[in-house]
Design a protein around this motif. Sequence first.
Motif, PDB file in Angstrom:
ATOM      1  N   UNK A  40       0.967  -1.241   0.131  1.00  0.00           N
ATOM      2  CA  UNK A  40       0.036   0.055   0.041  1.00  0.00           C
ATOM      3  C   UNK A  40       0.859   1.322   0.152  1.00  0.00           C
ATOM      4  N   UNK A  41       2.131   1.215   0.455  1.00  0.00           N
ATOM      5  CA  UNK A  41       2.875   2.358   0.893  1.00  0.00           C
ATOM      6  C   UNK A  41       4.226   2.068   0.051  1.00  0.00           C
ATOM      7  N   UNK A  42       4.842   2.917  -0.697  1.00  0.00           N
ATOM      8  CA  UNK A  42       6.360   2.581  -1.200  1.00  0.00           C
ATOM      9  C   UNK A  42       6.947   3.977  -1.081  1.00  0.00           C
ATOM     10  N   UNK A  43       8.030   4.125  -0.281  1.00  0.00           N
ATOM     11  CA  UNK A  43       8.726   5.085  -0.104  1.00  0.00           C
ATOM     12  C   UNK A  43      10.240   5.105  -0.959  1.00  0.00           C
ATOM     13  N   UNK A  44      10.314   6.008  -2.032  1.00  0.00           N
ATOM     14  CA  UNK A  44      11.503   5.745  -2.601  1.00  0.00           C
ATOM     15  C   UNK A  44      12.082   7.440  -2.759  1.00  0.00           C
ATOM     16  N   UNK A  45      11.923   7.997  -1.629  1.00  0.00           N
ATOM     17  CA  UNK A  45      12.388   9.335  -1.584  1.00  0.00           C
ATOM     18  C   UNK A  45      13.986   9.370  -1.631  1.00  0.00           C
ATOM     19  N   UNK A  46      14.532  10.497  -2.331  1.00  0.00           N
ATOM     20  CA  UNK A  46      16.043  10.562  -2.548  1.00  0.00           C
ATOM     21  C   UNK A  46      16.748   9.440  -2.739  1.00  0.00           C
ATOM     22  N   UNK A  47      16.427   8.956  -4.038  1.00  0.00           N
ATOM     23  CA  UNK A  47      17.025   8.076  -4.791  1.00  0.00           C
ATOM     24  C   UNK A  47      17.776   8.193  -6.291  1.00  0.00           C
ATOM     25  N   UNK A  48      17.767   9.492  -6.425  1.00  0.00           N
ATOM     26  CA  UNK A  48      18.432  10.100  -7.705  1.00  0.00           C
ATOM     27  C   UNK A  48      17.564   9.603  -8.861  1.00  0.00           C
ATOM     28  N   UNK A  49      16.233   9.383  -8.716  1.00  0.00           N
ATOM     29  CA  UNK A  49      15.265   8.819  -9.807  1.00  0.00           C
ATOM     30  C   UNK A  49      14.982  10.305 -10.657  1.00  0.00           C
ATOM     31  N   UNK A  50      14.993  10.041 -12.252  1.00  0.00           N
ATOM     32  CA  UNK A  50      14.746  10.971 -12.818  1.00  0.00           C
ATOM     33  C   UNK A  50      13.319  10.877 -13.569  1.00  0.00           C
ATOM     34  N   UNK A  51      13.068  11.961 -14.773  1.00  0.00           N
ATOM     35  CA  UNK A  51      11.697  11.816 -15.145  1.00  0.00           C
ATOM     36  C   UNK A  51      11.542  10.618 -15.925  1.00  0.00           C
TER      37      UNK A  51
END
Length: 82
Positions: A40-51
């Motif tokens: 239900x919840x996925x936290x991917x903050x601050x992982x250098x992901x791009x557009x």
Amino acid sequence: IANWITLNPKLSSLSLWYNFGGNDAAKLLATALCTNYTLKTLDLRDNLLTDEICAFFAEMLRINQTLTELRLQDNAIGEEGV
């Protein structure tokens, strides 16, 4: 992690905040979430992901109606990704 998500039917929340492999790993994760109906919840903050990754998550969210919170703050996602 992507394989583990598909095999773990009890997982409801996952935090990979500041601890993930960028776009390539996120693509695998998005694919795995297409067949996971418990997270239900996925936290991917601050992982250098791009557009680039946003299209993969958009497609996953069309299929997976269970995930209600996806945290992508503090990544390199700009207006194109939004």
